[in-house]
Motif scaffolding. Structure first.
Motif, PDB file in Angstrom:
ATOM      1  N   GLU A 155      61.462 -18.056 -16.623  1.00  0.00           N
ATOM      2  CA  GLU A 155      60.902 -18.090 -15.283  1.00  0.00           C
ATOM      3  C   GLU A 155      61.783 -18.871 -14.318  1.00  0.00           C
ATOM      4  O   GLU A 155      61.495 -18.907 -13.116  1.00  0.00           O
ATOM      5  CB  GLU A 155      59.503 -18.721 -15.330  1.00  0.00           C
ATOM      6  CG  GLU A 155      58.502 -17.914 -16.152  1.00  0.00           C
ATOM      7  CD  GLU A 155      57.147 -18.578 -16.199  1.00  0.00           C
ATOM      8  OE1 GLU A 155      57.017 -19.700 -15.659  1.00  0.00           O
ATOM      9  OE2 GLU A 155      56.211 -17.981 -16.766  1.00  0.00           O
ATOM     10  N   ALA A 156      62.838 -19.486 -14.861  1.00  0.00           N
ATOM     11  CA  ALA A 156      63.666 -20.364 -14.037  1.00  0.00           C
ATOM     12  C   ALA A 156      65.065 -19.804 -13.795  1.00  0.00           C
ATOM     13  O   ALA A 156      65.958 -20.538 -13.387  1.00  0.00           O
ATOM     14  CB  ALA A 156      63.765 -21.744 -14.694  1.00  0.00           C
ATOM     15  N   ASP A 168      66.415 -17.848 -11.487  1.00  0.00           N
ATOM     16  CA  ASP A 168      66.931 -17.997 -10.125  1.00  0.00           C
ATOM     17  C   ASP A 168      67.289 -19.451  -9.831  1.00  0.00           C
ATOM     18  O   ASP A 168      68.309 -19.729  -9.182  1.00  0.00           O
ATOM     19  CB  ASP A 168      65.898 -17.505  -9.106  1.00  0.00           C
ATOM     20  CG  ASP A 168      65.705 -15.994  -9.142  1.00  0.00           C
ATOM     21  OD1 ASP A 168      66.568 -15.308  -9.713  1.00  0.00           O
ATOM     22  OD2 ASP A 168      64.683 -15.524  -8.631  1.00  0.00           O
ATOM     23  N   HIS A 169      66.461 -20.356 -10.293  1.00  0.00           N
ATOM     24  CA  HIS A 169      66.728 -21.785 -10.082  1.00  0.00           C
ATOM     25  C   HIS A 169      68.008 -22.207 -10.795  1.00  0.00           C
ATOM     26  O   HIS A 169      68.819 -22.957 -10.235  1.00  0.00           O
ATOM     27  CB  HIS A 169      65.546 -22.611 -10.587  1.00  0.00           C
ATOM     28  CG  HIS A 169      65.756 -24.089 -10.514  1.00  0.00           C
ATOM     29  ND1 HIS A 169      65.716 -24.795  -9.335  1.00  0.00           N
ATOM     30  CD2 HIS A 169      66.032 -25.000 -11.492  1.00  0.00           C
ATOM     31  CE1 HIS A 169      65.955 -26.073  -9.576  1.00  0.00           C
ATOM     32  NE2 HIS A 169      66.140 -26.215 -10.871  1.00  0.00           N
ATOM     33  N   MET A 170      68.203 -21.708 -12.007  1.00  0.00           N
ATOM     34  CA  MET A 170      69.399 -22.064 -12.762  1.00  0.00           C
ATOM     35  C   MET A 170      70.652 -21.516 -12.090  1.00  0.00           C
ATOM     36  O   MET A 170      71.674 -22.202 -11.996  1.00  0.00           O
ATOM     37  CB  MET A 170      69.280 -21.556 -14.200  1.00  0.00           C
ATOM     38  CG  MET A 170      68.170 -22.233 -14.986  1.00  0.00           C
ATOM     39  SD  MET A 170      67.979 -21.539 -16.643  1.00  0.00           S
ATOM     40  CE  MET A 170      69.493 -22.115 -17.426  1.00  0.00           C
ATOM     41  N   ALA A 220      71.020 -20.843  -8.950  1.00  0.00           N
ATOM     42  CA  ALA A 220      71.236 -21.607  -7.720  1.00  0.00           C
ATOM     43  C   ALA A 220      71.882 -22.952  -7.998  1.00  0.00           C
ATOM     44  O   ALA A 220      72.573 -23.506  -7.133  1.00  0.00           O
ATOM     45  CB  ALA A 220      69.905 -21.809  -6.994  1.00  0.00           C
ATOM     46  N   GLY A 221      71.689 -23.467  -9.213  1.00  0.00           N
ATOM     47  CA  GLY A 221      72.254 -24.764  -9.563  1.00  0.00           C
ATOM     48  C   GLY A 221      73.679 -24.717 -10.091  1.00  0.00           C
ATOM     49  O   GLY A 221      74.241 -25.764 -10.440  1.00  0.00           O
TER      50      GLY A 221
END
Length: 281
Positions: free
Chosen positions: A231-232, A234-236, A238-239
């Protein structure tokens, strides 16, 4: 601070080039991700090839999904690779969170943690030269490192972190510096609770790409595909660190947390990134 390279898994033919460049540079370790139901090279086989093309760098699974594998054969494969590399194998282990991987392997995802603990007891026994069990004798060859290759565990849940203290030599941290600190402290506490001497080796991971925009875009796409089951994702993505300043800052933050090594994980295929990373260290 030691710095290693996590190799891209989308272009197996390029890995020899990456490995030879890294071996000639300042890097300490070459790492490979693991999945079963995915278009990636099998890490123990691939690292055996890369170890034969290099002479200095460690070769590391990051992480090998041990519950998907038959334990006695895994013990023999890891000992063989450790022996033939002169002790350069680092066996990063994890349980795997993909239902399809466990379905293809015929293993139960619900018991993967318990299976890994049971596997560790067998691996340590085999690597110590003891008989496998009733009716089966020792399984050789003996690894180069007494007691077996260095074991690092990856994961986020308390059970995974405590496993370092019980069975491992260190921790593979795939978390960002902003929330890695508590994970490190949990691992150190587990280490002390198990009466271990010294300290666990802490290895951190930074997703990074350096180069023209097309190189960075490709790395982001590849990373998104690999992690899209979470679920993460996109966050990963972006990081991902994409400038020298961002990479140096992340390395410094992990150093402040007490990390012994940082793996720069490269999802883009361009091998010229090896030189770009070397230039900023």
């Amino acid at each position: 601070m030691n710095v290693g390279l996590g190799l891209p898994v989308t272009d197996p033919e390029s890995l020899l080039d990456w490995a030879r460049r890294a071996d000639a540079g300042p890097f300490t370790t070459l790492g490979l991700l693991d999945r079963l139901v995915f278009d990636n090279p099998e890490p123990l086989v691939a690292l055996a090839v890369l170890a034969g093309a290099t002479s200095r760098v460690r070769v590391q699974t990051e992480v090998l999904l041990a519950p998907l594998r038959e334990t006695a054969l895994l013990a023999k494969q890891a000992a063989t690779l450790d022996r033939l590399t002169g002790g350069r194998l680092v066996l990063g282990l994890g349980v795997g969170g993909r239902e399809d991987d466990h379905l293809a392997a015929g293993t139960d995802i619900r018991t993967r943690g318990r299976r890994l603990d049971a596997q560790m007891a067998v691996l340590r026994r085999v690597w110590a030269g003891e008989p496998y069990g009733e009716g089966a004798g020792p399984i050789g060859p003996a690894p180069a490192r007494p007691g077996g290759p260095e074991i690092l565990f990856g994961g986020f849940k308390p059970a995974a972190l405590r496993r370092v203290g019980r069975w491992g030599d260190g921790f593979l941290c795939a978390a960002a510096p902003s929330w890695a600190g508590p994970l490190f402290e949990t691992v150190r506490t587990a280490w002390q609770e198990h009466g271990r001497d010294g300290a666990p080796r802490m290895v951190a991971q930074i997703n990074a790409a350096l180069g023209p925009q097309d190189v960075i875009d490709e790395a982001r796409r590849a990373m998104a595909v690999y992690y899209r089951f979470t679920e993460a994702a996109d966050h990963m993505v972006a990081g991902m660190r994409t400038t020298p300043a961002e990479i140096r800052e992340a390395i410094a933050r992990f150093e402040d947390l007490g990390a012994d090594e940082v793996m720069l994980y490269c999802h883009g295929r361009d091998p010229d990134q090896v030189g770009r990373f070397a230039d900023i260290l």
